[in-house]
Design a protein around this motif. Structure first.
Motif, mmCIF file in Angstrom:
data_model
loop_
_atom_site.group_PDB
_atom_site.id
_atom_site.type_symbol
_atom_site.label_atom_id
_atom_site.label_comp_id
_atom_site.label_asym_id
_atom_site.label_seq_id
_atom_site.Cartn_x
_atom_site.Cartn_y
_atom_site.Cartn_z
ATOM 1 N N ARG A 160 0.836 -1.207 0.000
ATOM 2 C CA ARG A 160 0.000 0.000 0.000
ATOM 3 C C ARG A 160 0.869 1.255 0.000
ATOM 4 O O ARG A 160 0.622 2.203 -0.752
ATOM 5 N N TYR A 161 1.918 1.234 0.817
ATOM 6 C CA TYR A 161 2.846 2.364 0.906
ATOM 7 C C TYR A 161 3.574 2.566 -0.430
ATOM 8 O O TYR A 161 3.644 3.686 -0.949
ATOM 9 N N ARG A 162 4.074 1.498 -1.026
ATOM 10 C CA ARG A 162 4.789 1.589 -2.307
ATOM 11 C C ARG A 162 3.874 2.118 -3.407
ATOM 12 O O ARG A 162 4.237 3.007 -4.175
ATOM 13 N N LYS A 163 2.660 1.582 -3.472
ATOM 14 C CA LYS A 163 1.718 2.008 -4.513
ATOM 15 C C LYS A 163 1.292 3.467 -4.326
ATOM 16 O O LYS A 163 1.126 4.195 -5.302
ATOM 17 N N LEU A 164 1.126 3.876 -3.079
ATOM 18 C CA LEU A 164 0.768 5.270 -2.836
ATOM 19 C C LEU A 164 1.924 6.199 -3.229
ATOM 20 O O LEU A 164 1.690 7.278 -3.781
ATOM 21 N N ARG A 165 3.148 5.787 -2.959
ATOM 22 C CA ARG A 165 4.307 6.578 -3.391
ATOM 23 C C ARG A 165 4.307 6.724 -4.912
ATOM 24 O O ARG A 165 4.587 7.808 -5.444
ATOM 25 N N MET A 166 3.976 5.650 -5.602
ATOM 26 C CA MET A 166 3.926 5.689 -7.069
ATOM 27 C C MET A 166 2.811 6.633 -7.545
ATOM 28 O O MET A 166 3.007 7.405 -8.488
#
Length: 164
Positions: A69-75
Protein backbone atom coordinates in the motif's frame (compact mmCIF):
# COMPACT_ATOMS: atom_id res chain seq x y z
CA UNK A 1 28.09 44.00 -29.09
CA UNK A 2 30.07 42.05 -31.68
CA UNK A 3 31.83 40.05 -28.97
CA UNK A 4 28.46 39.12 -27.47
CA UNK A 5 27.26 37.73 -30.81
CA UNK A 6 30.51 35.84 -31.34
CA UNK A 7 30.41 34.38 -27.82
CA UNK A 8 26.77 33.37 -28.30
CA UNK A 9 27.53 31.71 -31.65
CA UNK A 10 30.54 29.92 -30.11
CA UNK A 11 28.41 28.64 -27.20
CA UNK A 12 25.79 27.38 -29.66
CA UNK A 13 28.45 25.46 -31.58
CA UNK A 14 29.79 23.90 -28.38
CA UNK A 15 26.28 22.99 -27.24
CA UNK A 16 25.51 21.28 -30.54
CA UNK A 17 28.78 19.32 -30.39
CA UNK A 18 28.06 18.22 -26.83
CA UNK A 19 24.55 17.10 -27.80
CA UNK A 20 25.82 15.18 -30.81
CA UNK A 21 28.60 13.40 -28.92
CA UNK A 22 26.62 12.57 -25.81
CA UNK A 23 26.95 8.97 -24.65
CA UNK A 24 23.65 9.09 -22.79
CA UNK A 25 21.14 6.83 -24.54
CA UNK A 26 17.95 8.28 -25.91
CA UNK A 27 15.32 8.31 -23.15
CA UNK A 28 12.85 6.45 -25.38
CA UNK A 29 15.30 3.59 -25.87
CA UNK A 30 15.73 2.90 -22.14
CA UNK A 31 13.70 -0.05 -20.88
CA UNK A 32 12.05 0.35 -17.49
CA UNK A 33 13.52 -2.18 -15.04
CA UNK A 34 11.28 -4.79 -13.45
CA UNK A 35 10.58 -3.59 -9.85
CA UNK A 36 10.67 -7.20 -8.59
CA UNK A 37 14.18 -7.77 -9.97
CA UNK A 38 16.02 -4.62 -8.87
CA UNK A 39 18.01 -4.53 -5.62
CA UNK A 40 16.95 -1.01 -4.55
CA UNK A 41 14.88 1.94 -5.70
CA UNK A 42 16.19 3.39 -8.95
CA UNK A 43 16.12 7.06 -9.92
CA UNK A 44 15.88 7.89 -13.61
CA UNK A 45 16.90 10.91 -15.65
CA UNK A 46 14.94 14.16 -15.40
CA UNK A 47 11.78 14.30 -17.46
CA UNK A 48 12.23 16.92 -20.21
CA UNK A 49 8.92 18.63 -19.41
CA UNK A 50 8.25 18.19 -15.68
CA UNK A 51 11.97 18.24 -14.75
CA UNK A 52 11.26 15.52 -12.18
CA UNK A 53 13.21 12.28 -11.94
CA UNK A 54 11.02 9.20 -12.05
CA UNK A 55 11.69 6.69 -9.30
CA UNK A 56 11.24 2.97 -9.90
CA UNK A 57 10.33 1.57 -6.51
CA UNK A 58 11.74 -1.84 -5.66
CA UNK A 59 9.13 -4.46 -4.94
CA UNK A 60 10.62 -6.39 -2.01
CA UNK A 61 10.33 -10.14 -1.59
CA UNK A 62 7.64 -11.07 0.95
CA UNK A 63 6.09 -7.60 0.72
CA UNK A 64 3.31 -7.16 3.28
CA UNK A 65 0.00 -5.60 2.32
CA UNK A 66 0.98 -2.47 4.30
CA UNK A 67 4.31 -2.21 2.45
CA UNK A 68 2.52 -2.71 -0.87
CA UNK A 69 0.00 0.00 0.00
CA UNK A 70 2.85 2.36 0.91
CA UNK A 71 4.79 1.59 -2.31
CA UNK A 72 1.72 2.01 -4.51
CA UNK A 73 0.77 5.27 -2.84
CA UNK A 74 4.31 6.58 -3.39
CA UNK A 75 3.93 5.69 -7.07
CA UNK A 76 0.54 7.45 -7.26
CA UNK A 77 1.89 10.58 -5.58
CA UNK A 78 4.88 10.59 -7.92
CA UNK A 79 2.58 10.34 -10.96
CA UNK A 80 0.29 13.09 -9.61
CA UNK A 81 3.32 15.32 -9.00
CA UNK A 82 4.74 14.60 -12.45
CA UNK A 83 1.41 15.40 -14.14
CA UNK A 84 1.04 18.69 -12.29
CA UNK A 85 4.53 19.91 -13.19
CA UNK A 86 4.32 18.68 -16.79
CA UNK A 87 1.09 20.65 -17.29
CA UNK A 88 2.42 23.68 -15.40
CA UNK A 89 5.71 23.81 -17.29
CA UNK A 90 4.02 23.27 -20.66
CA UNK A 91 1.67 26.16 -19.91
CA UNK A 92 4.62 28.29 -18.74
CA UNK A 93 6.68 27.71 -21.90
CA UNK A 94 3.68 28.25 -24.17
CA UNK A 95 2.80 31.54 -22.47
CA UNK A 96 6.45 32.65 -22.34
CA UNK A 97 6.86 32.02 -26.07
CA UNK A 98 3.68 33.96 -26.79
CA UNK A 99 4.90 36.83 -24.56
CA UNK A 100 8.25 36.91 -26.37
CA UNK A 101 6.51 36.83 -29.75
CA UNK A 102 4.34 39.81 -28.79
CA UNK A 103 6.97 41.84 -26.92
CA UNK A 104 10.30 41.17 -28.58
CA UNK A 105 11.40 44.21 -30.60
CA UNK A 106 12.46 43.50 -34.16
CA UNK A 107 16.17 42.84 -34.49
CA UNK A 108 16.55 41.89 -30.84
CA UNK A 109 17.36 38.28 -29.89
CA UNK A 110 16.08 38.30 -26.30
CA UNK A 111 14.50 40.46 -23.66
CA UNK A 112 16.50 41.47 -20.60
CA UNK A 113 15.85 39.91 -17.20
CA UNK A 114 14.06 43.09 -16.11
CA UNK A 115 11.84 43.00 -19.19
CA UNK A 116 11.05 39.30 -18.63
CA UNK A 117 10.26 39.93 -14.96
CA UNK A 118 6.97 41.51 -16.08
CA UNK A 119 5.97 38.19 -17.64
CA UNK A 120 7.20 36.11 -14.68
CA UNK A 121 5.22 38.20 -12.18
CA UNK A 122 2.08 38.09 -14.33
CA UNK A 123 2.41 34.32 -14.75
CA UNK A 124 2.86 33.75 -11.01
CA UNK A 125 -0.02 36.10 -10.16
CA UNK A 126 -2.29 34.31 -12.63
CA UNK A 127 -1.35 30.87 -11.25
CA UNK A 128 -1.11 31.59 -7.51
CA UNK A 129 -4.37 29.79 -6.73
CA UNK A 130 -3.21 26.72 -8.67
CA UNK A 131 0.08 26.75 -6.72
CA UNK A 132 -1.76 27.16 -3.43
CA UNK A 133 -4.05 24.21 -4.20
CA UNK A 134 -1.07 22.13 -5.32
CA UNK A 135 0.83 22.90 -2.10
CA UNK A 136 -2.15 21.99 0.10
CA UNK A 137 -2.61 18.68 -1.73
CA UNK A 138 1.13 18.01 -1.68
CA UNK A 139 1.25 18.43 2.11
CA UNK A 140 -1.78 16.16 2.59
CA UNK A 141 -0.27 13.48 0.40
CA UNK A 142 3.11 13.72 2.14
CA UNK A 143 1.54 13.47 5.60
CA UNK A 144 -0.33 10.36 4.47
CA UNK A 145 2.92 8.90 3.11
CA UNK A 146 4.72 9.78 6.34
CA UNK A 147 2.06 8.00 8.41
CA UNK A 148 2.34 4.89 6.24
CA UNK A 149 6.16 5.02 6.33
CA UNK A 150 6.10 5.12 10.14
CA UNK A 151 3.70 2.16 10.24
CA UNK A 152 5.92 0.18 7.84
CA UNK A 153 9.04 0.91 9.93
CA UNK A 154 7.37 -0.08 13.18
CA UNK A 155 6.06 -3.29 11.59
CA UNK A 156 9.54 -4.13 10.27
CA UNK A 157 11.08 -3.39 13.66
CA UNK A 158 8.75 -5.81 15.45
CA UNK A 159 9.09 -8.40 12.70
CA UNK A 160 12.90 -8.27 13.09
CA UNK A 161 12.68 -8.55 16.91
CA UNK A 162 10.29 -11.50 16.73
CA UNK A 163 12.48 -13.40 14.27
CA UNK A 164 15.52 -13.34 16.61
Amino acid sequence: MLSTRVNKAYRLQITSVVRQTSTTPDVKSIQTPNPAKISSDMIGPPDPVSNLRKIIFKKPDNETSLEERYRKLRMEVQEWNHNFWAQHNSRFFKERDLYLKNNLPEGKANLTADEMSVFYKAFLDKNWKTHLTYNKEWYKKNLTLLGLAIQVRITKLFRTKNSK
